[in-house]
Design a protein around this motif. Structure first.
Motif, short mmCIF file in Angstrom:
data_model
loop_
_atom_site.label_atom_id
_atom_site.label_comp_id
_atom_site.label_asym_id
_atom_site.label_seq_id
_atom_site.Cartn_x
_atom_site.Cartn_y
_atom_site.Cartn_z
N ASP A 48 -26.22 8.96 -26.27
CA ASP A 48 -25.49 7.91 -26.99
C ASP A 48 -26.05 7.74 -28.41
O ASP A 48 -25.29 7.59 -29.38
CB ASP A 48 -25.60 6.60 -26.21
CG ASP A 48 -24.73 5.50 -26.82
OD1 ASP A 48 -23.50 5.69 -26.88
OD2 ASP A 48 -25.28 4.46 -27.24
N GLU A 49 -27.37 7.78 -28.54
CA GLU A 49 -28.01 7.65 -29.86
C GLU A 49 -27.70 8.87 -30.74
O GLU A 49 -27.47 8.74 -31.95
CB GLU A 49 -29.52 7.50 -29.69
CG GLU A 49 -30.26 7.28 -31.01
CD GLU A 49 -31.75 7.10 -30.81
OE1 GLU A 49 -32.46 7.01 -31.83
OE2 GLU A 49 -32.20 7.05 -29.65
N ILE A 68 -25.03 10.75 -30.64
CA ILE A 68 -23.64 10.64 -31.10
C ILE A 68 -23.53 9.64 -32.24
O ILE A 68 -22.81 9.87 -33.22
CB ILE A 68 -22.73 10.23 -29.92
CG1 ILE A 68 -22.68 11.35 -28.87
CG2 ILE A 68 -21.32 9.90 -30.41
CD1 ILE A 68 -21.95 10.97 -27.61
N HIS A 69 -24.27 8.54 -32.14
CA HIS A 69 -24.25 7.52 -33.19
C HIS A 69 -24.77 8.09 -34.51
O HIS A 69 -24.19 7.87 -35.58
CB HIS A 69 -25.09 6.31 -32.76
CG HIS A 69 -25.17 5.23 -33.80
ND1 HIS A 69 -24.11 4.40 -34.11
CD2 HIS A 69 -26.20 4.86 -34.62
CE1 HIS A 69 -24.48 3.58 -35.07
NE2 HIS A 69 -25.73 3.83 -35.40
N PRO A 127 -16.35 8.36 -30.40
CA PRO A 127 -17.63 8.49 -29.69
C PRO A 127 -17.51 8.56 -28.17
O PRO A 127 -18.21 9.35 -27.54
CB PRO A 127 -18.40 7.24 -30.14
CG PRO A 127 -17.86 6.96 -31.50
CD PRO A 127 -16.41 7.31 -31.44
N ALA A 128 -16.65 7.74 -27.60
CA ALA A 128 -16.48 7.74 -26.14
C ALA A 128 -15.96 9.09 -25.65
O ALA A 128 -16.40 9.60 -24.61
CB ALA A 128 -15.53 6.62 -25.72
N TYR A 149 -28.56 9.32 -20.69
CA TYR A 149 -27.48 8.50 -21.24
C TYR A 149 -27.84 7.90 -22.61
O TYR A 149 -27.10 8.06 -23.58
CB TYR A 149 -27.11 7.37 -20.27
CG TYR A 149 -26.13 6.37 -20.86
CD1 TYR A 149 -24.78 6.67 -20.92
CD2 TYR A 149 -26.57 5.16 -21.41
CE1 TYR A 149 -23.87 5.79 -21.49
CE2 TYR A 149 -25.68 4.27 -21.98
CZ TYR A 149 -24.33 4.59 -22.01
OH TYR A 149 -23.44 3.71 -22.59
N SER A 150 -28.97 7.21 -22.69
CA SER A 150 -29.36 6.53 -23.94
C SER A 150 -29.58 7.53 -25.07
O SER A 150 -29.19 7.29 -26.22
CB SER A 150 -30.64 5.72 -23.73
OG SER A 150 -30.43 4.70 -22.78
N ASN A 154 -21.29 15.24 -21.90
CA ASN A 154 -21.80 14.99 -20.56
C ASN A 154 -21.31 16.06 -19.58
O ASN A 154 -22.10 16.60 -18.79
CB ASN A 154 -21.36 13.61 -20.09
CG ASN A 154 -21.94 13.24 -18.74
OD1 ASN A 154 -23.15 13.36 -18.52
ND2 ASN A 154 -21.10 12.79 -17.83
N TYR A 200 -18.82 11.67 -25.98
CA TYR A 200 -19.81 11.51 -24.91
C TYR A 200 -19.32 12.18 -23.62
O TYR A 200 -20.08 12.89 -22.94
CB TYR A 200 -20.11 10.04 -24.64
CG TYR A 200 -21.08 9.86 -23.49
CD1 TYR A 200 -22.45 9.91 -23.70
CD2 TYR A 200 -20.61 9.67 -22.19
CE1 TYR A 200 -23.34 9.79 -22.65
CE2 TYR A 200 -21.49 9.55 -21.13
CZ TYR A 200 -22.85 9.60 -21.37
OH TYR A 200 -23.73 9.49 -20.32
#
Length: 282
Positions: free
Chosen positions: A95-96, A98-99, A67-68, A91-92, A75, A71
Protein backbone atom coordinates in the motif's frame (compact mmCIF):
# COMPACT_ATOMS: atom_id res chain seq x y z
CA UNK A 1 23.35 -39.39 9.40
CA UNK A 2 25.75 -39.00 6.46
CA UNK A 3 22.83 -38.22 4.12
CA UNK A 4 21.53 -35.53 6.52
CA UNK A 5 24.94 -33.86 6.71
CA UNK A 6 25.24 -34.01 2.94
CA UNK A 7 21.84 -32.35 2.54
CA UNK A 8 22.74 -29.62 5.04
CA UNK A 9 25.96 -28.88 3.14
CA UNK A 10 23.98 -28.59 -0.09
CA UNK A 11 21.46 -26.24 1.53
CA UNK A 12 24.27 -24.04 2.87
CA UNK A 13 25.83 -23.97 -0.58
CA UNK A 14 22.49 -22.98 -2.13
CA UNK A 15 21.99 -20.18 0.41
CA UNK A 16 25.50 -18.90 -0.20
CA UNK A 17 24.99 -18.79 -3.95
CA UNK A 18 21.59 -17.07 -3.58
CA UNK A 19 23.12 -14.38 -1.36
CA UNK A 20 25.93 -13.78 -3.85
CA UNK A 21 23.31 -13.10 -6.51
CA UNK A 22 21.34 -10.68 -4.32
CA UNK A 23 24.18 -8.49 -3.01
CA UNK A 24 24.51 -6.40 -6.16
CA UNK A 25 23.47 -2.79 -6.67
CA UNK A 26 21.22 -2.43 -9.68
CA UNK A 27 20.33 0.65 -11.74
CA UNK A 28 17.90 0.14 -14.61
CA UNK A 29 17.87 2.65 -17.45
CA UNK A 30 14.62 1.46 -19.04
CA UNK A 31 12.15 0.31 -16.38
CA UNK A 32 9.28 -0.01 -18.86
CA UNK A 33 11.12 -2.72 -20.79
CA UNK A 34 11.86 -4.48 -17.50
CA UNK A 35 8.18 -4.38 -16.45
CA UNK A 36 7.15 -5.87 -19.78
CA UNK A 37 9.63 -8.68 -19.17
CA UNK A 38 8.23 -9.25 -15.65
CA UNK A 39 4.67 -9.47 -16.98
CA UNK A 40 5.74 -11.84 -19.74
CA UNK A 41 7.77 -14.22 -17.56
CA UNK A 42 5.57 -13.91 -14.44
CA UNK A 43 8.73 -13.86 -12.33
CA UNK A 44 9.96 -11.53 -9.58
CA UNK A 45 12.70 -9.06 -10.40
CA UNK A 46 15.05 -9.25 -7.43
CA UNK A 47 12.66 -8.79 -4.51
CA UNK A 48 8.96 -8.34 -3.72
CA UNK A 49 9.25 -4.58 -2.90
CA UNK A 50 11.25 -3.82 -6.05
CA UNK A 51 8.90 -5.81 -8.27
CA UNK A 52 5.86 -4.20 -6.65
CA UNK A 53 7.38 -0.74 -7.15
CA UNK A 54 7.91 -1.33 -10.87
CA UNK A 55 4.40 -2.72 -11.32
CA UNK A 56 2.83 0.14 -9.34
CA UNK A 57 4.58 2.79 -11.43
CA UNK A 58 3.57 0.97 -14.62
CA UNK A 59 -0.13 0.60 -13.84
CA UNK A 60 -0.50 4.10 -12.37
CA UNK A 61 1.40 6.11 -15.00
CA UNK A 62 1.14 3.92 -18.10
CA UNK A 63 -2.35 2.44 -17.63
CA UNK A 64 -3.96 5.19 -15.55
CA UNK A 65 -5.45 2.83 -12.95
CA UNK A 66 -6.61 3.80 -9.47
CA UNK A 67 -4.64 2.67 -6.38
CA UNK A 68 -7.26 0.08 -5.41
CA UNK A 69 -7.09 -1.49 -8.87
CA UNK A 70 -3.30 -1.46 -8.83
CA UNK A 71 -3.20 -3.15 -5.43
CA UNK A 72 -5.50 -5.93 -6.64
CA UNK A 73 -3.33 -6.58 -9.71
CA UNK A 74 -0.06 -6.57 -7.76
CA UNK A 75 -1.51 -8.80 -5.05
CA UNK A 76 -2.67 -11.38 -7.61
CA UNK A 77 0.67 -11.24 -9.43
CA UNK A 78 2.66 -11.86 -6.24
CA UNK A 79 0.38 -14.74 -5.23
CA UNK A 80 1.08 -16.44 -8.55
CA UNK A 81 4.78 -15.62 -8.77
CA UNK A 82 6.04 -16.02 -5.19
CA UNK A 83 5.22 -19.04 -3.02
CA UNK A 84 6.36 -17.32 0.18
CA UNK A 85 4.15 -14.26 -0.41
CA UNK A 86 1.46 -13.67 2.22
CA UNK A 87 -0.97 -10.79 1.69
CA UNK A 88 -1.46 -10.11 5.42
CA UNK A 89 2.31 -9.71 5.88
CA UNK A 90 2.85 -7.46 2.87
CA UNK A 91 -0.36 -5.40 2.83
CA UNK A 92 1.05 -2.25 4.47
CA UNK A 93 4.26 -2.36 2.45
CA UNK A 94 2.47 -2.75 -0.91
CA UNK A 95 0.00 0.00 0.00
CA UNK A 96 2.86 2.40 0.83
CA UNK A 97 4.68 1.48 -2.39
CA UNK A 98 1.59 2.31 -4.45
CA UNK A 99 1.20 5.64 -2.63
CA UNK A 100 4.83 6.63 -3.35
CA UNK A 101 4.65 5.41 -6.96
CA UNK A 102 2.21 8.23 -7.79
CA UNK A 103 5.11 10.69 -7.65
CA UNK A 104 7.57 8.74 -9.79
CA UNK A 105 6.89 7.56 -13.37
CA UNK A 106 8.88 4.76 -14.94
CA UNK A 107 12.44 5.58 -15.94
CA UNK A 108 12.85 5.33 -19.71
CA UNK A 109 16.38 6.10 -20.81
CA UNK A 110 17.61 4.44 -24.01
CA UNK A 111 21.29 5.24 -23.44
CA UNK A 112 23.72 7.72 -21.90
CA UNK A 113 26.47 9.08 -24.19
CA UNK A 114 30.06 9.28 -22.98
CA UNK A 115 32.06 11.78 -25.03
CA UNK A 116 35.64 11.53 -26.24
CA UNK A 117 36.64 14.68 -24.35
CA UNK A 118 35.46 13.05 -21.11
CA UNK A 119 37.30 9.82 -21.88
CA UNK A 120 40.52 11.73 -22.60
CA UNK A 121 40.47 13.24 -19.10
CA UNK A 122 39.71 9.87 -17.51
CA UNK A 123 42.44 8.10 -19.50
CA UNK A 124 44.87 10.83 -18.44
CA UNK A 125 44.74 9.78 -14.79
CA UNK A 126 47.76 7.76 -13.69
CA UNK A 127 45.97 5.26 -11.43
CA UNK A 128 43.75 2.63 -13.09
CA UNK A 129 41.43 2.49 -10.05
CA UNK A 130 40.98 6.25 -10.22
CA UNK A 131 40.04 5.92 -13.90
CA UNK A 132 37.40 3.26 -13.18
CA UNK A 133 35.82 5.22 -10.32
CA UNK A 134 35.76 8.51 -12.24
CA UNK A 135 34.17 6.74 -15.22
CA UNK A 136 31.56 5.19 -12.91
CA UNK A 137 30.89 8.53 -11.22
CA UNK A 138 30.49 10.18 -14.63
CA UNK A 139 27.90 7.58 -15.65
CA UNK A 140 26.02 8.09 -12.37
CA UNK A 141 26.04 11.88 -12.76
CA UNK A 142 24.61 11.57 -16.28
CA UNK A 143 21.96 9.16 -14.96
CA UNK A 144 20.89 11.51 -12.15
CA UNK A 145 20.88 14.44 -14.59
CA UNK A 146 18.52 12.48 -16.85
CA UNK A 147 16.19 11.84 -13.90
CA UNK A 148 16.36 15.43 -12.66
CA UNK A 149 17.46 18.29 -14.97
CA UNK A 150 18.29 20.37 -11.86
CA UNK A 151 20.76 17.78 -10.56
CA UNK A 152 23.77 19.69 -11.97
CA UNK A 153 26.15 16.71 -12.22
CA UNK A 154 25.89 15.69 -8.54
CA UNK A 155 26.39 12.12 -7.32
CA UNK A 156 24.82 11.14 -4.01
CA UNK A 157 25.53 7.42 -4.19
CA UNK A 158 27.05 5.68 -1.19
CA UNK A 159 30.76 5.08 -1.74
CA UNK A 160 30.32 1.34 -1.27
CA UNK A 161 27.78 1.25 -4.08
CA UNK A 162 29.93 3.53 -6.23
CA UNK A 163 32.91 1.20 -5.90
CA UNK A 164 30.72 -1.87 -6.38
CA UNK A 165 29.42 -0.49 -9.68
CA UNK A 166 33.00 0.36 -10.63
CA UNK A 167 34.20 -3.22 -9.96
CA UNK A 168 36.75 -1.84 -7.50
CA UNK A 169 37.40 -3.29 -4.05
CA UNK A 170 39.09 -1.53 -1.18
CA UNK A 171 38.89 -0.55 2.46
CA UNK A 172 37.16 2.64 3.59
CA UNK A 173 40.57 4.31 3.75
CA UNK A 174 41.42 3.22 0.19
CA UNK A 175 38.06 4.49 -1.11
CA UNK A 176 38.61 7.89 0.54
CA UNK A 177 42.12 8.08 -0.93
CA UNK A 178 40.76 7.57 -4.44
CA UNK A 179 38.02 10.18 -3.96
CA UNK A 180 40.66 12.53 -2.55
CA UNK A 181 42.89 12.10 -5.61
CA UNK A 182 39.97 12.81 -7.93
CA UNK A 183 39.21 15.97 -5.95
CA UNK A 184 42.81 17.19 -6.08
CA UNK A 185 42.88 16.48 -9.83
CA UNK A 186 39.95 18.89 -10.28
CA UNK A 187 37.78 16.06 -11.63
CA UNK A 188 35.15 16.37 -8.89
CA UNK A 189 33.98 18.99 -6.39
CA UNK A 190 33.04 17.92 -2.88
CA UNK A 191 29.92 19.19 -1.12
CA UNK A 192 30.43 22.15 1.21
CA UNK A 193 28.21 20.49 3.82
CA UNK A 194 30.32 19.08 6.66
CA UNK A 195 28.29 15.88 7.03
CA UNK A 196 27.93 15.18 3.28
CA UNK A 197 30.12 12.98 1.08
CA UNK A 198 28.27 13.92 -2.11
CA UNK A 199 30.24 15.39 -4.99
CA UNK A 200 29.71 16.86 -8.45
CA UNK A 201 31.52 15.54 -11.53
CA UNK A 202 33.33 18.46 -13.14
CA UNK A 203 34.47 16.70 -16.32
CA UNK A 204 30.90 16.13 -17.55
CA UNK A 205 29.96 17.77 -20.87
CA UNK A 206 26.67 17.78 -22.79
CA UNK A 207 27.93 17.49 -26.36
CA UNK A 208 30.81 16.32 -28.53
CA UNK A 209 32.01 13.24 -30.36
CA UNK A 210 30.50 10.14 -28.74
CA UNK A 211 33.04 7.58 -27.56
CA UNK A 212 30.52 5.00 -26.33
CA UNK A 213 26.89 4.64 -25.25
CA UNK A 214 25.98 3.30 -21.81
CA UNK A 215 22.89 1.10 -21.99
CA UNK A 216 23.51 -1.00 -18.88
CA UNK A 217 24.89 -0.09 -15.46
CA UNK A 218 26.22 -3.54 -14.67
CA UNK A 219 30.00 -3.84 -14.29
CA UNK A 220 30.79 -0.25 -15.26
CA UNK A 221 34.41 -0.60 -14.16
CA UNK A 222 34.95 -3.69 -16.30
CA UNK A 223 33.04 -2.05 -19.15
CA UNK A 224 35.52 0.81 -19.04
CA UNK A 225 38.50 -1.56 -19.03
CA UNK A 226 37.04 -3.46 -21.98
CA UNK A 227 36.61 -0.20 -23.90
CA UNK A 228 40.25 0.84 -23.43
CA UNK A 229 41.44 -2.65 -24.39
CA UNK A 230 42.71 -3.78 -20.99
CA UNK A 231 44.25 -7.26 -21.57
CA UNK A 232 42.79 -9.02 -18.50
CA UNK A 233 39.15 -8.44 -19.51
CA UNK A 234 37.06 -11.17 -21.15
CA UNK A 235 33.43 -11.21 -22.28
CA UNK A 236 31.12 -13.81 -20.69
CA UNK A 237 29.94 -16.47 -23.14
CA UNK A 238 26.56 -16.58 -21.37
CA UNK A 239 25.45 -12.99 -20.64
CA UNK A 240 27.91 -11.02 -22.76
CA UNK A 241 29.11 -8.92 -19.79
CA UNK A 242 32.83 -8.00 -19.52
CA UNK A 243 34.62 -9.48 -16.51
CA UNK A 244 38.13 -9.51 -15.01
CA UNK A 245 39.83 -12.70 -16.14
CA UNK A 246 43.02 -13.32 -14.14
CA UNK A 247 43.62 -16.50 -16.16
CA UNK A 248 44.71 -14.22 -18.99
CA UNK A 249 47.48 -12.95 -16.75
CA UNK A 250 48.53 -16.38 -15.60
CA UNK A 251 46.87 -19.43 -17.13
CA UNK A 252 45.74 -22.00 -14.60
CA UNK A 253 46.99 -25.58 -14.54
CA UNK A 254 44.99 -26.87 -17.51
CA UNK A 255 45.88 -23.82 -19.58
CA UNK A 256 42.27 -22.80 -20.31
CA UNK A 257 40.78 -19.31 -20.16
CA UNK A 258 37.57 -18.59 -18.28
CA UNK A 259 34.36 -18.57 -20.32
CA UNK A 260 31.87 -17.28 -17.75
CA UNK A 261 31.63 -14.34 -15.36
CA UNK A 262 31.22 -14.95 -11.62
CA UNK A 263 27.46 -14.27 -11.71
CA UNK A 264 26.72 -16.74 -14.52
CA UNK A 265 29.06 -19.31 -13.03
CA UNK A 266 27.24 -19.00 -9.69
CA UNK A 267 23.89 -19.31 -11.49
CA UNK A 268 25.07 -22.51 -13.17
CA UNK A 269 26.34 -23.88 -9.86
CA UNK A 270 23.04 -22.99 -8.20
CA UNK A 271 21.06 -24.80 -10.89
CA UNK A 272 23.37 -27.80 -10.69
CA UNK A 273 23.19 -28.05 -6.89
CA UNK A 274 19.41 -27.49 -6.94
CA UNK A 275 18.95 -30.26 -9.49
CA UNK A 276 21.18 -32.59 -7.49
CA UNK A 277 19.44 -31.73 -4.21
CA UNK A 278 15.96 -32.31 -5.68
CA UNK A 279 17.00 -35.61 -7.25
CA UNK A 280 18.63 -36.68 -3.96
CA UNK A 281 15.37 -36.03 -2.09
CA UNK A 282 13.53 -38.39 -4.46
Amino acid sequence: MTEILSSLKLLNKLNHLCLRRLIVINIVLNEKTLVEKILETKELEGSIPYTATLLAKYYIHEKGLEPAQVYKIINEFLKESCESYREAKWYSCIDEIIHKAKKYPLVEIDSLPIYESEMEIINGLENLRDQKILFTALCLAKYYNALNPQNNNWVNTDYKDLFSLGNTVGTRERRCQIIGRLFRSDCITMSKKVNSLNFSVDILVDSGDVALEITDFKNLGNRYLHFIGYPEISVCSCCGEPFRDISKKKKHRKGRLRQYCTSCKSEMQLNRYTKYYNSDKK
